[in-house]
Scaffold this motif. Structure first.
Motif, PDB file in Angstrom:
ATOM      1  N   MET A   1     -34.236 -18.883   1.015  1.00 47.08           N
ATOM      2  CA  MET A   1     -33.213 -18.500   1.770  1.00 47.08           C
ATOM      3  C   MET A   1     -33.460 -19.144   3.242  1.00 47.08           C
ATOM      4  O   MET A   1     -34.560 -19.399   3.759  1.00 47.08           O
ATOM      5  CB  MET A   1     -33.057 -17.222   2.073  1.00 47.08           C
ATOM      6  CG  MET A   1     -31.906 -16.564   2.902  1.00 47.08           C
ATOM      7  SD  MET A   1     -31.887 -14.736   3.548  1.00 47.08           S
ATOM      8  CE  MET A   1     -31.736 -14.086   2.073  1.00 47.08           C
ATOM      9  N   TRP A   2     -32.288 -19.619   3.798  1.00 44.54           N
ATOM     10  CA  TRP A   2     -32.265 -20.208   4.863  1.00 44.54           C
ATOM     11  C   TRP A   2     -31.406 -19.715   5.924  1.00 44.54           C
ATOM     12  O   TRP A   2     -30.162 -19.209   5.160  1.00 44.54           O
ATOM     13  CB  TRP A   2     -31.827 -21.936   4.842  1.00 44.54           C
ATOM     14  CG  TRP A   2     -32.684 -22.651   4.022  1.00 44.54           C
ATOM     15  CD1 TRP A   2     -33.485 -22.525   2.879  1.00 44.54           C
ATOM     16  CD2 TRP A   2     -33.385 -23.838   4.722  1.00 44.54           C
ATOM     17  NE1 TRP A   2     -34.245 -23.534   2.587  1.00 44.54           N
ATOM     18  CE2 TRP A   2     -34.533 -24.268   3.862  1.00 44.54           C
ATOM     19  CE3 TRP A   2     -33.568 -24.255   5.983  1.00 44.54           C
ATOM     20  CZ2 TRP A   2     -35.333 -25.223   4.240  1.00 44.54           C
ATOM     21  CZ3 TRP A   2     -34.496 -25.436   6.142  1.00 44.54           C
ATOM     22  CH2 TRP A   2     -35.548 -25.779   5.424  1.00 44.54           C
ATOM     23  N   GLU A  16     -30.527 -23.679   1.096  1.00 47.51           N
ATOM     24  CA  GLU A  16     -30.961 -24.960   1.961  1.00 47.51           C
ATOM     25  C   GLU A  16     -29.861 -26.036   2.135  1.00 47.51           C
ATOM     26  O   GLU A  16     -29.476 -26.395   3.275  1.00 47.51           O
ATOM     27  CB  GLU A  16     -32.319 -25.640   1.430  1.00 47.51           C
ATOM     28  CG  GLU A  16     -32.779 -26.816   2.467  1.00 47.51           C
ATOM     29  CD  GLU A  16     -33.967 -27.491   1.754  1.00 47.51           C
ATOM     30  OE1 GLU A  16     -34.434 -28.434   2.401  1.00 47.51           O
ATOM     31  OE2 GLU A  16     -34.582 -27.251   0.782  1.00 47.51           O
ATOM     32  N   LEU A  17     -29.178 -26.373   1.095  1.00 47.86           N
ATOM     33  CA  LEU A  17     -28.202 -27.389   1.076  1.00 47.86           C
ATOM     34  C   LEU A  17     -27.003 -26.846   2.126  1.00 47.86           C
ATOM     35  O   LEU A  17     -26.566 -27.606   2.944  1.00 47.86           O
ATOM     36  CB  LEU A  17     -27.662 -27.805  -0.233  1.00 47.86           C
ATOM     37  CG  LEU A  17     -26.718 -29.009  -0.356  1.00 47.86           C
ATOM     38  CD1 LEU A  17     -27.147 -30.250   0.376  1.00 47.86           C
ATOM     39  CD2 LEU A  17     -26.129 -29.184  -1.770  1.00 47.86           C
ATOM     40  N   GLU A  18     -26.671 -25.771   1.761  1.00 44.47           N
ATOM     41  CA  GLU A  18     -25.381 -25.197   2.476  1.00 44.47           C
ATOM     42  C   GLU A  18     -25.669 -24.925   3.997  1.00 44.47           C
ATOM     43  O   GLU A  18     -24.828 -25.380   4.942  1.00 44.47           O
ATOM     44  CB  GLU A  18     -25.045 -23.812   1.893  1.00 44.47           C
ATOM     45  CG  GLU A  18     -24.516 -23.795   0.395  1.00 44.47           C
ATOM     46  CD  GLU A  18     -24.449 -22.252  -0.108  1.00 44.47           C
ATOM     47  OE1 GLU A  18     -23.628 -21.782  -0.668  1.00 44.47           O
ATOM     48  OE2 GLU A  18     -25.321 -21.239   0.291  1.00 44.47           O
ATOM     49  N   MET A  19     -26.952 -24.774   4.234  1.00 45.69           N
ATOM     50  CA  MET A  19     -27.294 -24.404   5.649  1.00 45.69           C
ATOM     51  C   MET A  19     -27.457 -25.749   6.495  1.00 45.69           C
ATOM     52  O   MET A  19     -27.226 -25.932   7.848  1.00 45.69           O
ATOM     53  CB  MET A  19     -28.556 -23.504   5.903  1.00 45.69           C
ATOM     54  CG  MET A  19     -28.214 -21.980   5.461  1.00 45.69           C
ATOM     55  SD  MET A  19     -26.826 -21.221   6.302  1.00 45.69           S
ATOM     56  CE  MET A  19     -25.510 -21.520   5.169  1.00 45.69           C
ATOM     57  N   ARG A  20     -28.021 -26.713   5.793  1.00 48.09           N
ATOM     58  CA  ARG A  20     -28.342 -28.018   6.400  1.00 48.09           C
ATOM     59  C   ARG A  20     -26.924 -28.757   6.500  1.00 48.09           C
ATOM     60  O   ARG A  20     -26.884 -29.437   7.536  1.00 48.09           O
ATOM     61  CB  ARG A  20     -29.025 -29.012   5.469  1.00 48.09           C
ATOM     62  CG  ARG A  20     -30.555 -28.623   5.405  1.00 48.09           C
ATOM     63  CD  ARG A  20     -31.211 -29.795   4.814  1.00 48.09           C
ATOM     64  NE  ARG A  20     -32.882 -29.240   4.724  1.00 48.09           N
ATOM     65  CZ  ARG A  20     -33.879 -29.349   5.815  1.00 48.09           C
ATOM     66  NH1 ARG A  20     -33.331 -30.044   6.827  1.00 48.09           N
ATOM     67  NH2 ARG A  20     -34.888 -29.162   5.706  1.00 48.09           N
ATOM     68  N   LEU A  41     -32.179 -23.861  12.815  1.00 44.00           N
ATOM     69  CA  LEU A  41     -32.076 -23.602  11.293  1.00 44.00           C
ATOM     70  C   LEU A  41     -33.430 -23.340  10.961  1.00 44.00           C
ATOM     71  O   LEU A  41     -34.314 -23.993  11.104  1.00 44.00           O
ATOM     72  CB  LEU A  41     -31.516 -25.181  10.975  1.00 44.00           C
ATOM     73  CG  LEU A  41     -31.832 -25.388   9.246  1.00 44.00           C
ATOM     74  CD1 LEU A  41     -30.650 -24.438   8.830  1.00 44.00           C
ATOM     75  CD2 LEU A  41     -31.400 -26.701   9.125  1.00 44.00           C
ATOM     76  N   ILE A  42     -33.361 -22.292  10.170  1.00 41.91           N
ATOM     77  CA  ILE A  42     -35.092 -21.796   9.601  1.00 41.91           C
ATOM     78  C   ILE A  42     -34.876 -21.680   8.119  1.00 41.91           C
ATOM     79  O   ILE A  42     -33.882 -21.495   7.637  1.00 41.91           O
ATOM     80  CB  ILE A  42     -35.378 -20.749  10.626  1.00 41.91           C
ATOM     81  CG1 ILE A  42     -34.446 -19.365  10.175  1.00 41.91           C
ATOM     82  CG2 ILE A  42     -35.595 -20.962  12.059  1.00 41.91           C
ATOM     83  CD1 ILE A  42     -34.973 -18.010  10.802  1.00 41.91           C
ATOM     84  N   GLN A  43     -36.153 -21.540   7.694  1.00 37.10           N
ATOM     85  CA  GLN A  43     -36.349 -21.422   6.219  1.00 37.10           C
ATOM     86  C   GLN A  43     -37.111 -19.928   6.310  1.00 37.10           C
ATOM     87  O   GLN A  43     -37.940 -19.656   7.045  1.00 37.10           O
ATOM     88  CB  GLN A  43     -37.260 -22.293   5.381  1.00 37.10           C
ATOM     89  CG  GLN A  43     -37.317 -21.878   4.097  1.00 37.10           C
ATOM     90  CD  GLN A  43     -38.312 -22.923   3.170  1.00 37.10           C
ATOM     91  OE1 GLN A  43     -38.815 -23.588   3.925  1.00 37.10           O
ATOM     92  NE2 GLN A  43     -38.126 -22.705   2.073  1.00 37.10           N
TER      93      GLN A  43
END
Length: 49
Positions: A1-2, A16-20, A41-43
């Protein structure tokens, strides 16, 4: 989850892709929003309550 977070908490969360993509859109000025303090932006590896 990001997650994309600010000083008050989570603004967005997802893969990850959505949040990036979302983060890049915000930084490039494509998405205007209101956040408080730094935008991060964190993981997320684990959550304990």
């Amino acid at each position: 989850m990001w997650r994309i977070i600010d000083d008050k908490g989570t603004l967005y969360s997802g893969s990850e892709l959505e949040m990036r993509i979302m983060y890049r859109q915000i930084v490039d000025g494509g998405i205007e929003g209101k956040w408080h303090g730094d935008l991060l932006l964190i993981q997320v590896h684990d959550i304990y309550r």
